[in-house]
Design a protein around this motif. Structure first.
Motif, PDB file in Angstrom:
ATOM      1  N   ALA A  10       0.194  -1.041  -0.137  1.00 54.28           N
ATOM      2  CA  ALA A  10       0.332  -0.033   0.078  1.00 54.28           C
ATOM      3  C   ALA A  10       0.677   1.630  -0.226  1.00 54.28           C
ATOM      4  O   ALA A  10       0.274   2.203  -0.894  1.00 54.28           O
ATOM      5  N   VAL A  11       2.068   1.022   0.934  1.00 57.23           N
ATOM      6  CA  VAL A  11       3.420   2.698   1.056  1.00 57.23           C
ATOM      7  C   VAL A  11       4.277   1.884   0.026  1.00 57.23           C
ATOM      8  O   VAL A  11       5.115   0.708   0.380  1.00 57.23           O
ATOM      9  N   VAL A  12       4.696   3.458  -1.330  1.00 58.09           N
ATOM     10  CA  VAL A  12       5.936   2.579  -1.519  1.00 58.09           C
ATOM     11  C   VAL A  12       6.780   3.975  -1.664  1.00 58.09           C
ATOM     12  O   VAL A  12       6.648   4.832  -1.758  1.00 58.09           O
ATOM     13  N   TYR A  13       8.342   3.324  -1.277  1.00 59.86           N
ATOM     14  CA  TYR A  13       9.003   4.374  -1.519  1.00 59.86           C
ATOM     15  C   TYR A  13      10.315   3.795  -2.704  1.00 59.86           C
ATOM     16  O   TYR A  13      10.959   2.711  -2.543  1.00 59.86           O
ATOM     17  N   GLU A  14      10.874   5.167  -3.176  1.00 62.87           N
ATOM     18  CA  GLU A  14      11.415   4.398  -4.230  1.00 62.87           C
ATOM     19  C   GLU A  14      12.995   4.881  -3.953  1.00 62.87           C
ATOM     20  O   GLU A  14      13.446   6.006  -3.527  1.00 62.87           O
ATOM     21  N   HIS A  15      14.151   4.526  -4.321  1.00 63.71           N
ATOM     22  CA  HIS A  15      15.138   4.643  -4.511  1.00 63.71           C
ATOM     23  C   HIS A  15      16.243   6.143  -5.029  1.00 63.71           C
ATOM     24  O   HIS A  15      15.640   6.287  -6.399  1.00 63.71           O
ATOM     25  N   ASP A  16      16.308   6.949  -4.120  1.00 60.11           N
ATOM     26  CA  ASP A  16      17.439   7.784  -5.108  1.00 60.11           C
ATOM     27  C   ASP A  16      18.329   8.393  -4.674  1.00 60.11           C
ATOM     28  O   ASP A  16      18.704   9.014  -4.056  1.00 60.11           O
ATOM     29  N   GLY A  17      19.383   7.215  -4.581  1.00 59.52           N
ATOM     30  CA  GLY A  17      21.077   7.277  -4.271  1.00 59.52           C
ATOM     31  C   GLY A  17      21.155   6.713  -2.859  1.00 59.52           C
ATOM     32  O   GLY A  17      20.488   6.130  -2.271  1.00 59.52           O
ATOM     33  N   LYS A  18      22.274   7.466  -2.817  1.00 59.68           N
ATOM     34  CA  LYS A  18      22.908   7.116  -1.220  1.00 59.68           C
ATOM     35  C   LYS A  18      22.991   8.926  -0.497  1.00 59.68           C
ATOM     36  O   LYS A  18      23.024   9.937  -1.670  1.00 59.68           O
ATOM     37  N   ASP A  19      23.098   9.012   0.902  1.00 55.71           N
ATOM     38  CA  ASP A  19      23.516  10.330   1.574  1.00 55.71           C
ATOM     39  C   ASP A  19      24.612   9.992   2.169  1.00 55.71           C
ATOM     40  O   ASP A  19      25.721   9.101   1.767  1.00 55.71           O
ATOM     41  N   ALA A  20      24.738  11.355   2.901  1.00 52.12           N
ATOM     42  CA  ALA A  20      26.733  11.592   2.963  1.00 52.12           C
ATOM     43  C   ALA A  20      27.252  10.453   3.976  1.00 52.12           C
ATOM     44  O   ALA A  20      28.083  10.140   3.887  1.00 52.12           O
ATOM     45  N   GLN A  21      26.457  10.274   4.495  1.00 56.16           N
ATOM     46  CA  GLN A  21      26.586   8.670   5.319  1.00 56.16           C
ATOM     47  C   GLN A  21      26.750   7.111   5.283  1.00 56.16           C
ATOM     48  O   GLN A  21      26.978   6.338   5.829  1.00 56.16           O
ATOM     49  N   GLY A  22      26.532   7.468   3.566  1.00 57.89           N
ATOM     50  CA  GLY A  22      26.809   6.010   2.614  1.00 57.89           C
ATOM     51  C   GLY A  22      25.273   5.248   2.852  1.00 57.89           C
ATOM     52  O   GLY A  22      25.307   4.119   2.067  1.00 57.89           O
ATOM     53  N   ARG A  23      24.085   5.125   3.107  1.00 55.18           N
ATOM     54  CA  ARG A  23      22.789   4.482   3.404  1.00 55.18           C
ATOM     55  C   ARG A  23      22.299   5.424   2.178  1.00 55.18           C
ATOM     56  O   ARG A  23      21.753   6.199   1.907  1.00 55.18           O
ATOM     57  N   ALA A  24      21.553   4.132   1.381  1.00 58.42           N
ATOM     58  CA  ALA A  24      20.484   4.034   0.439  1.00 58.42           C
ATOM     59  C   ALA A  24      19.492   5.115   1.002  1.00 58.42           C
ATOM     60  O   ALA A  24      18.454   4.701   1.960  1.00 58.42           O
ATOM     61  N   VAL A  25      18.967   6.230   0.092  1.00 64.19           N
ATOM     62  CA  VAL A  25      17.681   6.730   0.499  1.00 64.19           C
ATOM     63  C   VAL A  25      16.561   6.310   0.073  1.00 64.19           C
ATOM     64  O   VAL A  25      17.135   6.480  -1.857  1.00 64.19           O
ATOM     65  N   TYR A  26      15.520   5.988   0.118  1.00 63.89           N
ATOM     66  CA  TYR A  26      14.016   5.652  -0.510  1.00 63.89           C
ATOM     67  C   TYR A  26      13.412   6.931  -0.417  1.00 63.89           C
ATOM     68  O   TYR A  26      13.600   7.214   1.513  1.00 63.89           O
ATOM     69  N   ARG A  27      12.178   7.477  -1.024  1.00 68.01           N
ATOM     70  CA  ARG A  27      11.681   8.675  -0.849  1.00 68.01           C
ATOM     71  C   ARG A  27      10.019   7.448  -1.092  1.00 68.01           C
ATOM     72  O   ARG A  27      10.279   7.516  -1.941  1.00 68.01           O
ATOM     73  N   TYR A  28       9.501   8.231  -0.330  1.00 65.76           N
ATOM     74  CA  TYR A  28       8.072   7.892  -0.506  1.00 65.76           C
ATOM     75  C   TYR A  28       8.017   9.039  -1.967  1.00 65.76           C
ATOM     76  O   TYR A  28       7.782   9.786  -2.473  1.00 65.76           O
ATOM     77  N   ALA A  29       6.655   7.597  -2.491  1.00 65.12           N
ATOM     78  CA  ALA A  29       6.004   7.265  -3.944  1.00 65.12           C
ATOM     79  C   ALA A  29       4.778   7.789  -3.997  1.00 65.12           C
ATOM     80  O   ALA A  29       4.334   7.062  -3.902  1.00 65.12           O
ATOM     81  N   PRO A  30       4.228   8.807  -3.582  1.00 67.84           N
ATOM     82  CA  PRO A  30       2.586   8.417  -3.391  1.00 67.84           C
ATOM     83  C   PRO A  30       2.464   8.718  -5.553  1.00 67.84           C
ATOM     84  O   PRO A  30       1.039   7.333  -5.258  1.00 67.84           O
ATOM     85  N   ARG A  31       2.397   8.650  -6.449  1.00 61.44           N
ATOM     86  CA  ARG A  31       2.275   8.217  -7.637  1.00 61.44           C
ATOM     87  C   ARG A  31       2.288   6.900  -7.016  1.00 61.44           C
ATOM     88  O   ARG A  31       1.257   6.310  -8.009  1.00 61.44           O
ATOM     89  N   LEU A  32       2.955   6.255  -6.415  1.00 58.53           N
ATOM     90  CA  LEU A  32       2.992   4.592  -6.545  1.00 58.53           C
ATOM     91  C   LEU A  32       2.051   4.032  -5.710  1.00 58.53           C
ATOM     92  O   LEU A  32       2.158   3.223  -5.500  1.00 58.53           O
ATOM     93  N   SER A  33       2.053   5.119  -5.334  1.00 58.01           N
ATOM     94  CA  SER A  33       1.461   4.585  -3.441  1.00 58.01           C
ATOM     95  C   SER A  33      -0.120   4.095  -3.184  1.00 58.01           C
ATOM     96  O   SER A  33      -1.096   4.813  -3.880  1.00 58.01           O
ATOM     97  N   PRO A  34      -0.822   3.491  -3.400  1.00 63.20           N
ATOM     98  CA  PRO A  34      -1.918   2.645  -3.454  1.00 63.20           C
ATOM     99  C   PRO A  34      -2.603   3.129  -2.627  1.00 63.20           C
ATOM    100  O   PRO A  34      -4.279   3.812  -3.168  1.00 63.20           O
ATOM    101  N   SER A  35      -1.674   3.700  -1.231  1.00 59.64           N
ATOM    102  CA  SER A  35      -3.446   4.273   0.106  1.00 59.64           C
ATOM    103  C   SER A  35      -3.243   5.714  -0.461  1.00 59.64           C
ATOM    104  O   SER A  35      -4.041   6.509   0.423  1.00 59.64           O
ATOM    105  N   HIS A  36      -2.512   6.633  -1.576  1.00 56.90           N
ATOM    106  CA  HIS A  36      -1.835   7.704  -1.513  1.00 56.90           C
ATOM    107  C   HIS A  36      -3.419   8.246  -1.656  1.00 56.90           C
ATOM    108  O   HIS A  36      -3.613   9.314  -0.214  1.00 56.90           O
ATOM    109  N   ARG A  37      -4.271   8.377  -2.169  1.00 58.73           N
ATOM    110  CA  ARG A  37      -5.277   8.911  -2.385  1.00 58.73           C
ATOM    111  C   ARG A  37      -6.745   8.982  -1.365  1.00 58.73           C
ATOM    112  O   ARG A  37      -6.411   9.936  -0.697  1.00 58.73           O
ATOM    113  N   ALA A  38      -6.524   7.697  -0.648  1.00 56.97           N
ATOM    114  CA  ALA A  38      -7.174   7.345   1.306  1.00 56.97           C
ATOM    115  C   ALA A  38      -6.677   8.977   2.174  1.00 56.97           C
ATOM    116  O   ALA A  38      -7.572   8.801   3.070  1.00 56.97           O
ATOM    117  N   VAL A  39      -5.371   8.258   2.057  1.00 55.22           N
ATOM    118  CA  VAL A  39      -5.095   9.628   3.221  1.00 55.22           C
ATOM    119  C   VAL A  39      -5.043  10.668   2.598  1.00 55.22           C
ATOM    120  O   VAL A  39      -5.605  11.551   3.654  1.00 55.22           O
TER     121      VAL A  39
END
Length: 113
Positions: free
Chosen positions: A66-95
């Motif tokens: 129901a909730v989708v996060y999309e990969h968006d590179g890495k941050d300065a600490q080497g963590r993989a950054v995943y950003r909320y993707a409202p257009r891909l999240s089926p629950s977005h409209r209801a929320v």
């Protein structure tokens, strides 16, 4: 912080960036900034394992997809950054419709948000 297994990459979940929220549903009366907010933003106790060619999964899903996060590179600490993707999240409209109700209730009561 949990110990990483060999090859695992730490993840941080972040609000949507322009690429993720452009064109996403936003009901009347709700500031567009609300579209950016995902339910798991800031979460850091997630790990992801790269595939055989070293790439990370393009998306991560939660709540049975129901909730989708999309990969968006890495941050300065080497963590993989995943950003909320409202257009891909089926629950977005209801929320967002629920958020609109809260804004409308506050407006009727004369409260500001």
């Amino acid at each position: 912080m949990a110990t990483l297994l060999r090859g695992e990459v730490p993840v941080i979940l972040q609000p949507a960036g322009t690429a993720q929220y452009r064109g996403a549903y936003c009901p009347p009366g709700v500031p567009f900034a609300e579209v950016r907010r995902g339910p798991f933003d800031g979460k850091t106790d997630i790990r992801v394992r790269p595939d055989a060619d070293g790439g990370l999964p393009k998306v991560m899903t939660f709540g049975q997809g129901a909730v989708v996060y999309e990969h968006d590179g890495k941050d300065a600490q080497g963590r993989a950054v995943y950003r909320y993707a409202p257009r891909l999240s089926p629950s977005h409209r209801a929320v967002m419709d629920g958020v609109a109700e809260v804004y409308a209730d506050n407006a009727r009561k004369g409260g500001g948000r």
